[in-house]
Design an enzyme around this catalytic site. Sequence first.
Site, PDB file in Angstrom:
ATOM      1  N   SER A   1       0.775  -1.217   0.064  1.00  0.00           N
ATOM      2  CA  SER A   1      -0.024   0.154   0.153  1.00  0.00           C
ATOM      3  C   SER A   1       0.977   1.154   0.176  1.00  0.00           C
ATOM      4  O   SER A   1       1.601   1.369  -1.124  1.00  0.00           O
ATOM      5  CB  SER A   1      -0.976  -0.126   1.106  1.00  0.00           C
TER       6      SER A   1
ATOM      7  N   HIS B   1      -8.277   0.736  -1.132  1.00  0.00           N
ATOM      8  CA  HIS B   1      -7.958  -0.158  -2.203  1.00  0.00           C
ATOM      9  C   HIS B   1      -9.236  -0.811  -2.732  1.00  0.00           C
ATOM     10  O   HIS B   1      -9.380  -1.991  -3.049  1.00  0.00           O
ATOM     11  CB  HIS B   1      -7.090  -1.063  -1.839  1.00  0.00           C
TER      12      HIS B   1
END
Length: 305
Positions: A90, A196
Amino acid sequence: MSTVAFLFPGQGSQTPGMGAELLTDPEITELCERCSNGSGVDLRHLLIGADDDELRLTQNAQPALCFMGVALTMLLKRRGIEPAATAGHSVGEYAALAAGGAVGAPQVIKAVVERGRAMAEAIPAGTSSMAAVLGLDSQAVEVALAGMNDAWPANYNTPTQTVIAGTTAGLDVAGRRLQEAGAKRVIPLNVSAAFHTPLMAPAAERLRAALDRIEWRSPRVPVMANLTGRQHQGGDRIPHVLEMQLRSPVRWAACVGALVELGCDTFVEVGPKRALTGMMRELAPGRNAMAVGTPAGVQELSIPA
């Protein structure tokens, strides 16, 4: 001779005071000041003085973690420990790109500050979140969530650990479906939004404008992209890949698999905790995995011959 990959953790690895030892180093202190001035964020406070509540905020956690990765990489390289490849989970992908030579520290912190703010403001607080699904393979998770438009797989971490994300109502339904499908546990995560996923589209569009203002170079070493699980290509493609990363699942298991394919046999997690190191037993059994989070840890690090 070991082939070393650096791994950079994502949000959730931050801890109060995590940068106190780092900022006793004059070169790192000077870089911290430059990054703070360029981004408008008091990194020194976030690294030394911020409490749990402050660091839980996305817009604070992300630049602090990214700077930790950049600073620890400086110390590792000072010791002569260079990565043959890098990957980050991430927001950790930004530190991985910096470690791979694709962007300078002040610019990457500026990008991460905008990313954190965009993510924090994309969805009203309390209306979405994430949960870890344990003991169920990713394909079974996808089947259980099929047809849902308010819950999605968000992190493909290991063959038996997938993180899902969605609206609060969507996660309730998804949790029941996953339990019925045989999941051992579905654990709510302490995060403020469904990262996400398609719910991040407004944040991704805002982020793209900031990414386009930065000069991205082709990485000097392979850097794995969360979006594809394969390595980044030219620097001109990086803004698109990072924009899509924010609204797409993190393919972490594929990233580590690609590093193994490249011949990496030693993995160093560069950050304040050991979240990624713990996954390596499942992702790369038999390989060396270790973590460094302090200057003392860098000095004590022993890379196998």
